[in-house]
Design an enzyme around this catalytic site. Structure first.
Site, PDB file in Angstrom:
ATOM      1  N   TYR A  44       0.849  -1.206   0.000  1.00  0.00           N
ATOM      2  CA  TYR A  44       0.000   0.000   0.000  1.00  0.00           C
ATOM      3  C   TYR A  44       0.870   1.236   0.000  1.00  0.00           C
ATOM      4  O   TYR A  44       1.880   1.297   0.709  1.00  0.00           O
ATOM      5  CB  TYR A  44      -0.922   0.018   1.231  1.00  0.00           C
ATOM      6  CG  TYR A  44      -2.374   0.000   0.802  1.00  0.00           C
ATOM      7  CD1 TYR A  44      -2.924   1.106   0.161  1.00  0.00           C
ATOM      8  CD2 TYR A  44      -3.173  -1.117   0.987  1.00  0.00           C
ATOM      9  CE1 TYR A  44      -4.236   1.086  -0.281  1.00  0.00           C
ATOM     10  CE2 TYR A  44      -4.484  -1.144   0.547  1.00  0.00           C
ATOM     11  CZ  TYR A  44      -5.010  -0.041  -0.084  1.00  0.00           C
ATOM     12  OH  TYR A  44      -6.294  -0.059  -0.532  1.00  0.00           O
ATOM     13  N   GLU A  46      -0.569   4.915  -0.387  1.00  0.00           N
ATOM     14  CA  GLU A  46      -1.338   6.153  -0.618  1.00  0.00           C
ATOM     15  C   GLU A  46      -0.418   7.353  -0.459  1.00  0.00           C
ATOM     16  O   GLU A  46       0.442   7.374   0.432  1.00  0.00           O
ATOM     17  CB  GLU A  46      -2.466   6.266   0.404  1.00  0.00           C
ATOM     18  CG  GLU A  46      -3.701   5.482   0.036  1.00  0.00           C
ATOM     19  CD  GLU A  46      -4.782   5.628   1.094  1.00  0.00           C
ATOM     20  OE1 GLU A  46      -4.554   6.306   2.097  1.00  0.00           O
ATOM     21  OE2 GLU A  46      -5.855   5.034   0.899  1.00  0.00           O
ATOM     22  N   ASP A 206      -5.164  14.833 -24.673  1.00  0.00           N
ATOM     23  CA  ASP A 206      -5.217  13.410 -24.342  1.00  0.00           C
ATOM     24  C   ASP A 206      -4.551  12.682 -25.511  1.00  0.00           C
ATOM     25  O   ASP A 206      -5.163  12.467 -26.548  1.00  0.00           O
ATOM     26  CB  ASP A 206      -6.678  12.981 -24.169  1.00  0.00           C
ATOM     27  CG  ASP A 206      -6.802  11.465 -23.971  1.00  0.00           C
ATOM     28  OD1 ASP A 206      -5.769  10.760 -24.029  1.00  0.00           O
ATOM     29  OD2 ASP A 206      -7.949  10.995 -23.778  1.00  0.00           O
ATOM     30  N   THR A 232      -2.546   7.014 -21.950  1.00  0.00           N
ATOM     31  CA  THR A 232      -2.459   5.641 -21.472  1.00  0.00           C
ATOM     32  C   THR A 232      -1.044   5.163 -21.786  1.00  0.00           C
ATOM     33  O   THR A 232      -0.324   5.795 -22.564  1.00  0.00           O
ATOM     34  CB  THR A 232      -3.461   4.712 -22.186  1.00  0.00           C
ATOM     35  OG1 THR A 232      -3.248   4.826 -23.597  1.00  0.00           O
ATOM     36  CG2 THR A 232      -4.894   5.063 -21.857  1.00  0.00           C
ATOM     37  N   LYS A 235      -1.090   1.462 -25.301  1.00  0.00           N
ATOM     38  CA  LYS A 235      -1.472   1.407 -26.726  1.00  0.00           C
ATOM     39  C   LYS A 235      -0.180   1.436 -27.551  1.00  0.00           C
ATOM     40  O   LYS A 235       0.558   0.463 -27.540  1.00  0.00           O
ATOM     41  CB  LYS A 235      -2.421   2.559 -27.042  1.00  0.00           C
ATOM     42  CG  LYS A 235      -3.737   2.493 -26.247  1.00  0.00           C
ATOM     43  CD  LYS A 235      -4.674   3.602 -26.638  1.00  0.00           C
ATOM     44  CE  LYS A 235      -6.041   3.477 -26.002  1.00  0.00           C
ATOM     45  NZ  LYS A 235      -6.108   3.840 -24.593  1.00  0.00           N
ATOM     46  N   ARG A 241      -0.683  -1.690 -18.675  1.00  0.00           N
ATOM     47  CA  ARG A 241      -1.959  -0.984 -18.744  1.00  0.00           C
ATOM     48  C   ARG A 241      -2.017   0.088 -17.653  1.00  0.00           C
ATOM     49  O   ARG A 241      -1.771  -0.210 -16.484  1.00  0.00           O
ATOM     50  CB  ARG A 241      -3.074  -2.005 -18.522  1.00  0.00           C
ATOM     51  CG  ARG A 241      -4.481  -1.563 -18.781  1.00  0.00           C
ATOM     52  CD  ARG A 241      -5.363  -2.782 -18.959  1.00  0.00           C
ATOM     53  NE  ARG A 241      -5.069  -3.416 -20.230  1.00  0.00           N
ATOM     54  CZ  ARG A 241      -5.595  -3.039 -21.398  1.00  0.00           C
ATOM     55  NH1 ARG A 241      -6.472  -2.064 -21.451  1.00  0.00           N
ATOM     56  NH2 ARG A 241      -5.278  -3.649 -22.510  1.00  0.00           N
TER      57      ARG A 241
HETATM   58  C1  LIG Z   1      -8.063   8.925 -26.368  1.00  0.00           C
HETATM   59  C2  LIG Z   1      -8.326   7.998 -25.224  1.00  0.00           C
HETATM   60  N1  LIG Z   1      -8.334   8.483 -23.984  1.00  0.00           N
HETATM   61  C3  LIG Z   1      -8.571   7.704 -22.921  1.00  0.00           C
HETATM   62  C4  LIG Z   1      -8.800   6.363 -23.060  1.00  0.00           C
HETATM   63  C5  LIG Z   1      -9.148   5.539 -21.844  1.00  0.00           C
HETATM   64  O1  LIG Z   1      -8.213   4.632 -21.493  1.00  0.00           O
HETATM   65  P1  LIG Z   1      -8.597   3.407 -20.523  1.00  0.00           P
HETATM   66  O2  LIG Z   1      -9.318   2.415 -21.346  1.00  0.00           O
HETATM   67  O3  LIG Z   1      -7.260   2.968 -20.020  1.00  0.00           O
HETATM   68  O4  LIG Z   1      -9.449   3.959 -19.427  1.00  0.00           O
HETATM   69  C6  LIG Z   1      -8.777   5.789 -24.332  1.00  0.00           C
HETATM   70  C7  LIG Z   1      -9.006   4.334 -24.491  1.00  0.00           C
HETATM   71  O5  LIG Z   1      -9.265   3.794 -25.482  1.00  0.00           O
HETATM   72  C8  LIG Z   1      -8.548   6.633 -25.443  1.00  0.00           C
HETATM   73  O6  LIG Z   1      -8.572   6.155 -26.698  1.00  0.00           O
END
Ligand SMILES: Cc1ncc(COP(=O)(O)O)c(C=O)c1O
Length: 399
Positions: A44, A46, A206, A232, A235, A241
């Protein structure tokens, strides 16, 4: 032996024999798997290790000396991957958690987010009404051009008209370069018109899908342009993950509080370890070469589909994915049917809405194809072209 391991073996066999074309998937290294399966899952932690930027110091549990070292090491590595001095938080459990934490860090409920809509290629967490983000915040979407490109003029118009508190760039199914600098220029232009003090939105990127391309210098970087960058790690980054949030140093305290204690509890240190190994790998010349091959393969496969008479959203690709629009060439077929049929032939894709789709997200008129996973397995341009011909042959049998 637990039944679970039987199921895992079946999944391993599936992964061994299928042609994996889901644009958000990849195959991690043995080292990443070792880190994920390590004793760190027992710990743990936190809170945060002593941090150079944010006001948050210390953990809420003893025995954190080694996970502190790990988390600091992980943060340093990710700054190196993207050649940035931004603050980074490596604790988000996923891309969705990273996005929610980032919004919660800098916005109030009811604030306006300007983003790409889900059916145009955006993500649920960009403000879809079925996602918590759409329930907490007011969401305005910018449009695409008739050809499916981001309409940068519409972004500027909507910044001026709607005054969003946060402008979001990034997508799950957009095959073209995203011009972060153009969006920043629009924000600055509108702010100057209104007077800087009156209005200043956050600019968040993002880059979940294209993060590997940014790391491999195959897509322009949002660092130095965006205030906040989320991603993320599983990918195109080909890693464990999870999620990451980067931000300008002055936002570090807000972002760290947005993750913990606002949206999450204890960090998953086995995942942090997996992300650290991922970052080590992303710093290598081999990784950069891998990304170059991913993009080359994507263009080759996309061109083969075009040669076979398919319509591609925007007419091509600059990155690791593209979306086939079946609505004109195959009006009788849905993305769902094509996905299900290809599954039976051990080819894995996902159905995807196309811009201005008349079908629901359950049926869809398109499929999304990505080359990151099979490039990891060693596929070259000719292999992807052959798969395109195989998919075409299967689609021809469908009526
Ligand atoms: C552009 C984008 N942002 C966020 C996410 C979310 O990721 P997660 O599935 O790990 O929550 C994805 C997932 O496909 C994504 O394509």
């Amino acid at each position: 032996m637990s039944k679970v391991f039987d199921i895992i073996e079946k999944e391993q066999n599936r992964q061994n024999k299928t042609i994996e074309l889901i644009a958000s998937e990849n195959f991690v290294s043995e080292d990443v798997r070792r880190a994920l399966a390590s004793c760190l899952t027992n710990k743990y932690s936190e809170g945060y290790p002593t941090d150079r930027y944010s006001g948050h110091k210390g953990r809420y549990y003893g025995g954190c000396q080694f996970v502190d070292e790990l988390e600091e090491y992980c943060c340093d590595l990710w700054r190196k991957v993207f050649d940035t001095d931004y603050h980074v938080n490596v604790q988000p459990h996923s891309g969705s958690s990273a996005n929610l934490a980032a919004y919660m860090a800098v916005l109030k409920p009811g604030d306006t987010i300007l983003s790409m809509r889900l059916s145009d290629g955006g993500h649920l967490t960009h403000g879809s009404p079925v996602n918590i983000v759409g329930k907490i915040f007011h969401v305005v979407n910018y449009d695409l051009t008739a050809d499916g490109f981001i309409d940068y003029a519409d972004i500027e118009r909507k910044i001026r008209d709607c005054k969003p508190a946060l402008v979001l760039a990034g997508a799950s199914a957009y095959s073209r370069i995203i011009d972060f600098a153009a969006i920043r220029a629009s924000i600055e232009k509108v702010c100057a018109e209104l007077g800087d003090e009156a209005y200043r939105p956050y600019f968040m990127v993002d880059m979940a899908h294209i993060a590997g391309l940014v790391a491999g210098q195959a897509h322009p970087s949002p660092f130095g342009i965006a205030d906040i960058v989320t991603t993320t790690t599983h990918k195109t980054l080909r890693g464990a993950r999870g999620g990451l949030i980067f931000c300008r140093k002055e936002l570090a305290g807000k972002i760290d509080s947005g993750v913990f204690p606002c949206c999450q509890g204890g960090a998953l240190q086995h995942a942090v370890a997996g992300k650290a190994v991922t970052a080590e790998e992303a710093c290598t010349p081999e990784y950069r070469e891998y990304i170059r091959r991913v993009v080359r393969n994507s263009k080759a496969m996309c061109d083969e589909f075009i040669r076979l008479g398919y319509r591609i959203v925007t007419g091509g690709t600059d990155n690791h994915l593209f979306v086939i629009d079946l609505s004109e060439t195959h009006p009788h077929l849905t993305g769902k049917r094509v996905q299900d049929t290809l599954d039976k032939h051990d080819i894995t894709v996902n159905k995807n809405c196309v811009p201005f789709d008349k079908r629901s997200p359950v049926e869809t008129s398109g499929i999304r194809i990505g080359t990151a996973a099979m490039t990891t397995k060693g596929y070259k341009e000719a292999d992807f072209e052959a798969v395109a011909r195989r998919i075409d042959a299967i689609i021809r049998t469908m009526n």
